[in-house]
Scaffold this active site. Structure first.
Site, PDB file in Angstrom:
ATOM      1  N   LEU A 294      35.167  54.027  23.473  1.00  0.00           N
ATOM      2  CA  LEU A 294      34.917  52.665  23.023  1.00  0.00           C
ATOM      3  C   LEU A 294      35.806  52.368  21.820  1.00  0.00           C
ATOM      4  O   LEU A 294      35.970  53.227  20.936  1.00  0.00           O
ATOM      5  CB  LEU A 294      33.452  52.470  22.618  1.00  0.00           C
ATOM      6  CG  LEU A 294      32.396  52.577  23.718  1.00  0.00           C
ATOM      7  CD1 LEU A 294      30.998  52.524  23.107  1.00  0.00           C
ATOM      8  CD2 LEU A 294      32.569  51.473  24.747  1.00  0.00           C
ATOM      9  N   ASP A 295      36.362  51.188  21.775  1.00  0.00           N
ATOM     10  CA  ASP A 295      37.096  50.712  20.609  1.00  0.00           C
ATOM     11  C   ASP A 295      36.159  49.791  19.838  1.00  0.00           C
ATOM     12  O   ASP A 295      35.934  48.643  20.235  1.00  0.00           O
ATOM     13  CB  ASP A 295      38.356  49.972  21.045  1.00  0.00           C
ATOM     14  CG  ASP A 295      39.230  49.551  19.863  1.00  0.00           C
ATOM     15  OD1 ASP A 295      38.735  49.589  18.712  1.00  0.00           O
ATOM     16  OD2 ASP A 295      40.389  49.174  20.091  1.00  0.00           O
TER      17      ASP A 295
ATOM     18  N   LYS B 238      36.380  48.127  17.315  1.00  0.00           N
ATOM     19  CA  LYS B 238      36.937  46.912  16.728  1.00  0.00           C
ATOM     20  C   LYS B 238      36.986  45.767  17.743  1.00  0.00           C
ATOM     21  O   LYS B 238      37.272  44.625  17.377  1.00  0.00           O
ATOM     22  CB  LYS B 238      38.340  47.194  16.188  1.00  0.00           C
ATOM     23  CG  LYS B 238      38.358  48.201  15.033  1.00  0.00           C
ATOM     24  CD  LYS B 238      39.774  48.453  14.551  1.00  0.00           C
ATOM     25  CE  LYS B 238      39.767  49.483  13.416  1.00  0.00           C
ATOM     26  NZ  LYS B 238      41.139  49.779  12.938  1.00  0.00           N
TER      27      LYS B 238
ATOM     28  N   ASP C  29      32.562  72.563   5.377  1.00  0.00           N
ATOM     29  CA  ASP C  29      32.316  71.857   6.636  1.00  0.00           C
ATOM     30  C   ASP C  29      31.005  72.300   7.283  1.00  0.00           C
ATOM     31  O   ASP C  29      30.263  71.478   7.821  1.00  0.00           O
ATOM     32  CB  ASP C  29      33.454  72.134   7.618  1.00  0.00           C
ATOM     33  CG  ASP C  29      34.729  71.373   7.273  1.00  0.00           C
ATOM     34  OD1 ASP C  29      34.692  70.553   6.339  1.00  0.00           O
ATOM     35  OD2 ASP C  29      35.751  71.607   7.937  1.00  0.00           O
TER      36      ASP C  29
END
Length: 395
Positions: free
Chosen positions: A95-96, A98, A188
């Site tokens: 998915l983008d 933006k 991390d």
């Protein structure tokens, strides 16, 4: 539009997680995790959740998670072995965020989720219109966890960084005799993935009582500083800053150090208790060193290493026996074979050839043998096929 996608998402999510053995602790079966994170801390956190039975949906940008390319040697499917190591058994959608249409599809996923994990720089989710305030309106029971270097607020919040930077900032590197990058990503893992997974599990438990989700802000630099419990406690009393020379567990003492032996092998000596030190010096034939237990390691090292050159570290370990707190420095790969600490996965290449590789299990001991997902492999199951990059659409 996103509400119209919810029923499709639920239908897709209805199958149980990948099958595991009866011994596997599937305590999070039925929990759905949307994973927006990349690289190592966030994916390792969600791998822990997946290994406990959660279903993890990895949401990637069209270019995919960076670790697909930079996580070590490539496997036959084109993804790095590091990608597979922290993404076993997950699902991938592209998915983008933006793009408004893709943002609505993401909101549909969030509506069906129990947990969202993200690792963007502070303020990015707000700029995308996907802050916790927005997402909690979509799903009031959502547990959202953000993993960043320095947290969401404060003077350092906007700083870029990696594991080495967080160790430097927290004071851990300053406790080394010669500060240098470590072979294990402590910040991390111990500063990011582990506290995130622990707090997520705790928030899910609290939700059972309250019905409400919550927001979790993980700062890797702050979390890893908490590991300095003993040095900082000693400093509070002595009023002197922690240092290698003053810390008994940093190799400054003769009884707690690593020594070179024959053929370049190394021996870790952990004789903090006097009985263990006495056993060690007695077994190696140097009883006159019994009073040297708490002398500086720099003073006794030449004498001890000269004596230890007569045998390899493994030979000294065998000679000293189980009651000396003496251990030969081993190769991690050899240890995994001898104690079956790995899980074997099968990767399928574009020509349908297969590759079997062994990967280290997480400490929750999952037996999931599915590899990491191909980029966007599950878009079609969610009717999201229009966002799959052409080069990956048939994987």
């Amino acid at each position: 539009m996103w509400r119209a996608l919810v029923s499709s998402v639920r239908r897709w999510l209805s199958p149980p997680p990948p099958e595991r053995t009866a011994r596997s602790p599937l305590m999070l079966r039925g929990i759905r995790v949307v994973d927006l994170s990349r690289l190592f801390p966030g994916p390792y956190c969600t791998q822990l959740l997946a290994d406990l039975g959660a279903e993890v949906i990895k949401v990637e940008s069209p270019g995919g998670d960076y670790i697909r390319q930079i996580g070590g040697p490539a496997c036959i499917d084109g993804n790095s072995v590091g990608f597979h190591a922290v993404n076993r058994g997950k699902k991938s959608v592209v998915l983008d965020l933006k793009v408004p249409n893709d943002r609505n599809k993401f909101l549909a996923l969030v509506h069906s989720a129990d947990v969202l994990v993200e690792g963007n720089r502070p303020a990015v989710m707000k700029e995308l219109g996907l802050s916790y305030d927005v997402l909690s309106n979509v799903n009031p029971s959502l547990v959202m966890c953000s993993i960043t270097g320095y947290g969401q607020e404060g003077e350092n919040a906007g700083l870029a960084g990696h594991d080495l930077n967080y160790l430097a900032h927290s004071g851990i590197l300053a406790l080394m005799q010669s500060p240098h990058p470590l072979p294990v990503q402590i910040a991390d893992l111990a500063g990011g993935a582990w506290p995130a997974a622990f707090q997520i599990a705790s928030a899910l438990y609290a939700r059972e009582k309250t019905g409400h989700g919550r927001y979790i802000d993980i700062s890797m630099a702050d979390s890893v500083r908490a590991m300095l419990t003993l040095p900082l406690a000693a400093s509070a009393v002595s009023q002197e800053p922690p240092s290698w020379a003053k810390d008994p567990l940093s190799g400054s003492l003769a009884c707690y150090a690593v020594y070179r032996c024959k053929d370049g092998t190394q021996l870790a000596v952990g004789g903090l208790e006097h009985k263990f030190w006495l056993e060690f010096v007695s077994k190696i034939g140097r009883p006159e060193l019994k009073a040297s237990q708490f002398k500086p390691s720099t003073a006794i090292r030449p004498l001890l290493e000269e004596h230890l050159q007569s045998k390899t570290a493994l030979e000294w370990e065998e000679l000293c026996g189980p009651n000396s707190c003496v251990t030969a420095v081993r190769d991690g790969a050899a240890l995994s074979v001898s104690r079956k600490l790995d899980v074997e996965i099968e990767i399928v290449g574009p020509d349908h050839s297969t590759q079997r590789i062994r990967l280290p299990r997480t400490p929750v001991a999952s037996t999931c043998t599915l590899p990491g997902p191909a980029l966007g492999a599950h878009n079609r199951q969610l009717s999201l096929e229009d966002t799959v990059p052409p080069s990956h659409s048939e994987k």
